[in-house]
Structure formats: C-alpha cells, structure tokens
Design a protein around this motif. Sequence first.
Motif, PDB file in Angstrom:
ATOM      1  N   VAL A   1      25.791  -0.346  55.587  1.00  0.00           N
ATOM      2  CA  VAL A   1      25.029  -1.483  55.071  1.00  0.00           C
ATOM      3  C   VAL A   1      25.610  -2.773  55.628  1.00  0.00           C
ATOM      4  CG1 VAL A   1      24.434  -2.813  53.003  1.00  0.00           C
ATOM      5  CG2 VAL A   1      24.384  -0.313  52.928  1.00  0.00           C
ATOM      6  N   LEU A   2      24.733  -3.667  56.038  1.00  0.00           N
ATOM      7  CA  LEU A   2      25.120  -5.034  56.395  1.00  0.00           C
ATOM      8  C   LEU A   2      24.320  -5.980  55.519  1.00  0.00           C
ATOM      9  CD1 LEU A   2      26.342  -7.332  58.152  1.00  0.00           C
ATOM     10  CD2 LEU A   2      24.386  -7.011  59.700  1.00  0.00           C
ATOM     11  N   VAL A   3      25.029  -6.868  54.805  1.00  0.00           N
ATOM     12  CA  VAL A   3      24.368  -7.894  54.009  1.00  0.00           C
ATOM     13  C   VAL A   3      24.651  -9.245  54.651  1.00  0.00           C
ATOM     14  CG1 VAL A   3      24.079  -8.951  51.751  1.00  0.00           C
ATOM     15  CG2 VAL A   3      24.676  -6.523  51.923  1.00  0.00           C
ATOM     16  N   ASN A   4      23.622  -9.846  55.214  1.00  0.00           N
ATOM     17  CA  ASN A   4      23.743 -11.167  55.836  1.00  0.00           C
ATOM     18  C   ASN A   4      23.503 -12.231  54.767  1.00  0.00           C
ATOM     19  OD1 ASN A   4      24.183 -10.715  58.761  1.00  0.00           O
ATOM     20  ND2 ASN A   4      22.234  -9.620  58.619  1.00  0.00           N
ATOM     21  N   ASN A   5      24.584 -12.555  54.055  1.00  0.00           N
ATOM     22  CA  ASN A   5      24.477 -13.497  52.948  1.00  0.00           C
ATOM     23  C   ASN A   5      24.886 -14.918  53.323  1.00  0.00           C
ATOM     24  OD1 ASN A   5      24.690 -14.445  49.995  1.00  0.00           O
ATOM     25  ND2 ASN A   5      26.799 -14.623  50.713  1.00  0.00           N
ATOM     26  N   ALA A   6      25.874 -15.050  54.208  1.00  0.00           N
ATOM     27  CA  ALA A   6      26.427 -16.371  54.504  1.00  0.00           C
ATOM     28  C   ALA A   6      25.392 -17.275  55.165  1.00  0.00           C
ATOM     29  CB  ALA A   6      27.648 -16.235  55.405  1.00  0.00           C
ATOM     30  N   GLY A   7      25.490 -18.543  54.859  1.00  0.00           N
ATOM     31  CA  GLY A   7      24.607 -19.526  55.475  1.00  0.00           C
ATOM     32  C   GLY A   7      25.024 -20.919  55.057  1.00  0.00           C
ATOM     33  N   ILE A   8      24.367 -21.909  55.635  1.00  0.00           N
ATOM     34  CA  ILE A   8      24.667 -23.296  55.290  1.00  0.00           C
ATOM     35  C   ILE A   8      23.409 -23.959  54.757  1.00  0.00           C
ATOM     36  CG2 ILE A   8      26.574 -23.520  56.912  1.00  0.00           C
ATOM     37  CD1 ILE A   8      24.642 -24.934  58.840  1.00  0.00           C
ATOM     38  N   PHE A   9      23.623 -25.050  54.015  1.00  0.00           N
ATOM     39  CA  PHE A   9      22.522 -25.795  53.411  1.00  0.00           C
ATOM     40  C   PHE A   9      22.831 -27.278  53.512  1.00  0.00           C
ATOM     41  CE2 PHE A   9      20.805 -28.060  49.735  1.00  0.00           C
ATOM     42  CZ  PHE A   9      19.460 -27.735  49.814  1.00  0.00           C
ATOM     43  N   ASP A  10      21.786 -28.078  53.666  1.00  0.00           N
ATOM     44  CA  ASP A  10      21.980 -29.516  53.775  1.00  0.00           C
ATOM     45  C   ASP A  10      20.724 -30.222  53.278  1.00  0.00           C
ATOM     46  OD1 ASP A  10      23.092 -31.957  54.432  1.00  0.00           O
ATOM     47  OD2 ASP A  10      22.434 -31.877  56.509  1.00  0.00           O
ATOM     48  N   ASN A  11      20.903 -31.192  52.402  1.00  0.00           N
ATOM     49  CA  ASN A  11      19.783 -32.009  51.941  1.00  0.00           C
ATOM     50  C   ASN A  11      19.633 -33.214  52.856  1.00  0.00           C
ATOM     51  OD1 ASN A  11      18.235 -31.160  49.667  1.00  0.00           O
ATOM     52  ND2 ASN A  11      20.048 -31.331  48.395  1.00  0.00           N
TER      53      ASN A  11
ATOM     54  N   ASP B   1      36.293   7.280  53.864  1.00  0.00           N
ATOM     55  CA  ASP B   1      35.828   8.267  52.898  1.00  0.00           C
ATOM     56  C   ASP B   1      34.690   7.743  52.029  1.00  0.00           C
ATOM     57  OD1 ASP B   1      37.528   6.439  51.734  1.00  0.00           O
ATOM     58  OD2 ASP B   1      38.305   7.853  50.256  1.00  0.00           O
ATOM     59  N   LYS B   2      34.252   6.527  52.252  1.00  0.00           N
ATOM     60  CA  LYS B   2      33.120   5.946  51.528  1.00  0.00           C
ATOM     61  C   LYS B   2      32.198   5.264  52.518  1.00  0.00           C
ATOM     62  CE  LYS B   2      35.417   4.926  47.110  1.00  0.00           C
ATOM     63  NZ  LYS B   2      34.418   5.556  46.214  1.00  0.00           N
ATOM     64  N   PRO B   3      30.886   5.191  52.217  1.00  0.00           N
ATOM     65  CA  PRO B   3      29.996   4.419  53.089  1.00  0.00           C
ATOM     66  C   PRO B   3      30.433   2.964  53.080  1.00  0.00           C
ATOM     67  CG  PRO B   3      28.903   4.970  51.031  1.00  0.00           C
ATOM     68  CD  PRO B   3      30.185   5.746  51.054  1.00  0.00           C
ATOM     69  N   LEU B   4      30.378   2.328  54.242  1.00  0.00           N
ATOM     70  CA  LEU B   4      30.910   0.977  54.397  1.00  0.00           C
ATOM     71  C   LEU B   4      29.808  -0.070  54.337  1.00  0.00           C
ATOM     72  CD1 LEU B   4      33.321  -0.878  55.051  1.00  0.00           C
ATOM     73  CD2 LEU B   4      32.784  -0.535  57.479  1.00  0.00           C
ATOM     74  N   ALA B   5      30.057  -1.121  53.565  1.00  0.00           N
ATOM     75  CA  ALA B   5      29.153  -2.264  53.494  1.00  0.00           C
ATOM     76  C   ALA B   5      29.888  -3.510  53.963  1.00  0.00           C
ATOM     77  CB  ALA B   5      28.636  -2.470  52.070  1.00  0.00           C
ATOM     78  N   LEU B   6      29.272  -4.260  54.856  1.00  0.00           N
ATOM     79  CA  LEU B   6      29.795  -5.541  55.308  1.00  0.00           C
ATOM     80  C   LEU B   6      29.016  -6.641  54.608  1.00  0.00           C
ATOM     81  CD1 LEU B   6      29.898  -4.866  59.173  1.00  0.00           C
ATOM     82  CD2 LEU B   6      31.587  -4.224  57.431  1.00  0.00           C
ATOM     83  N   VAL B   7      29.713  -7.603  54.022  1.00  0.00           N
ATOM     84  CA  VAL B   7      29.057  -8.689  53.285  1.00  0.00           C
ATOM     85  C   VAL B   7      29.562 -10.019  53.815  1.00  0.00           C
ATOM     86  CG1 VAL B   7      28.609  -9.719  51.034  1.00  0.00           C
ATOM     87  CG2 VAL B   7      28.918  -7.236  51.220  1.00  0.00           C
TER      88      VAL B   7
END
Length: 246
Positions: free
Chosen positions: A83-93, A6-12
């Motif tokens: 909506v799809l929000v591609n937020n996840a990721g990795i970081f390394d110094n 019943d609501k627009p779906l967003a994946l995060v």
Amino acid sequence: MTTLHDKPLALVTGGARGIGRAIAERLCADGFAVVVLDRERDAGAACAAELSRQGYRASFEFVDLSDHASLGALVERLPAPSVLVNNAGIFDNKDLFAIESRDFARMMDVNVTALFLLSQAAAKRMKPGGKIVNIASRAYLGAKGHAHYVASKAAVVGLTRAMALELLPQGIMVNAVAPGGVETEMVARQSPEARAALLALQPTGALGKPADIANAVAFFASPKTDFIYGQVLVVDGGKSLGGVAV
C-alpha cells in the motif's frame, strides 16, 4: 531499519502528524507494517517510535517531496510495498491575483508531481492486490482563495483515475479520499473568526477528525475493496452536498 517482511508494508507520506499520523496508526492496527515518510525528522521518528512501543511494526524514513530525483531511490531501497498512501502536500491561502508562477509551480511540484513519481516507483514493485490511495481534497470541486491548491487537487483526482485505468491490468487499485475540514494543527492555528467561518459552512456544525480520514483510507487499503478502481470518496460531513464553493 525494522524488519518488515512478515507483514504487508504500507508507506504513508506526511505520516508524522495530523491526518498522516492517524492513517499510520490505523494501518498498523489493521495489520500492516508502516513506514512513516516525512520531512520532519524528529516528529517522524517520534511517531514511528511510539507505534513501535505499542507493539506495531513501524519505522521512519526522511523524504523531501520537492527533491524529485530522490523519490524513486527511496522506494527502491525499502521493501516492496503493498500500500502507498500519498497524504503529504502543501497548502497556501492566496487571492487569485496574488498567486505568482513560482507559487503555482511549487504547489504542483509537491502535490502532484511528487505524488505521481512515488506512485510510479511503488507500482513498479507492487504485486497484484496492491493499493495506492491518494489524498485529494473536497476543494477539487471548486474553492475561493487558493486556486493553485484547487488546481493541484483536481489534478490528483485526474491522476487517480488515469492511474487506476493503467494499473488495472496489474491488479493494482488506485483510489482517492477527498477530505473536507478536519481538525489539524493548521486549523488550530487559525484565528477565532476564521474558525467560526469554517464551522458555519459545516452541516454538522463540527469539523472532521483525522481518524475519519484514516478510516476511509483503511477502507481502500483493505482486501475487501479489490473491485474498486478510480473512485473519489469525499469525507466532509456533508459540506459538498450544499454546493458551497468556498
């Protein structure tokens, strides 16, 4: 899972903590049902439970971005997203000469390939008006000490523009947000010296908040931005204006 139809779906993705959680909270407040996608089961379930307690429609699904074969099936078993929000990721110094091929490959696998596969799967199911928002980084402009990360985020920007062109005929808008320094758990774990050096580069003298990035994502996810394609919004408190390549 919670009824979401019943609501627009967003994946995060990466929605359990930090910037991702702020994005999930903001999209819920904007009227979306949200599926928090994360590899941290306890934190992801707790985030979704808290949002549900507040009266929002939210649920949690486990995702491992390094398991590429599972990503398409994950999107298929969920309701069709708006909506799809591609937020996840990795970081390394790592210094340039310390980066090994396996370091580079892992960075690209998680930050780029997984983002592409999730976007591909979501776009197949999105109706016109769908939005894909990719979280890049102001580091795509150039930075020292993590060349593999910089390369991955530059690739995210390139993918954003390419996908925007290819999905335009379907009425799907693809844009990116490029955060600068943001107050997250990872930053909080830095030494006082490292934090002071980071703050010294900020024109405002302060880091951004996760909500600052969530606000930018909400802008791109809004129906009011239906004529914006392939743009990169840098949210860094003006840091990139100084031309500081760090």
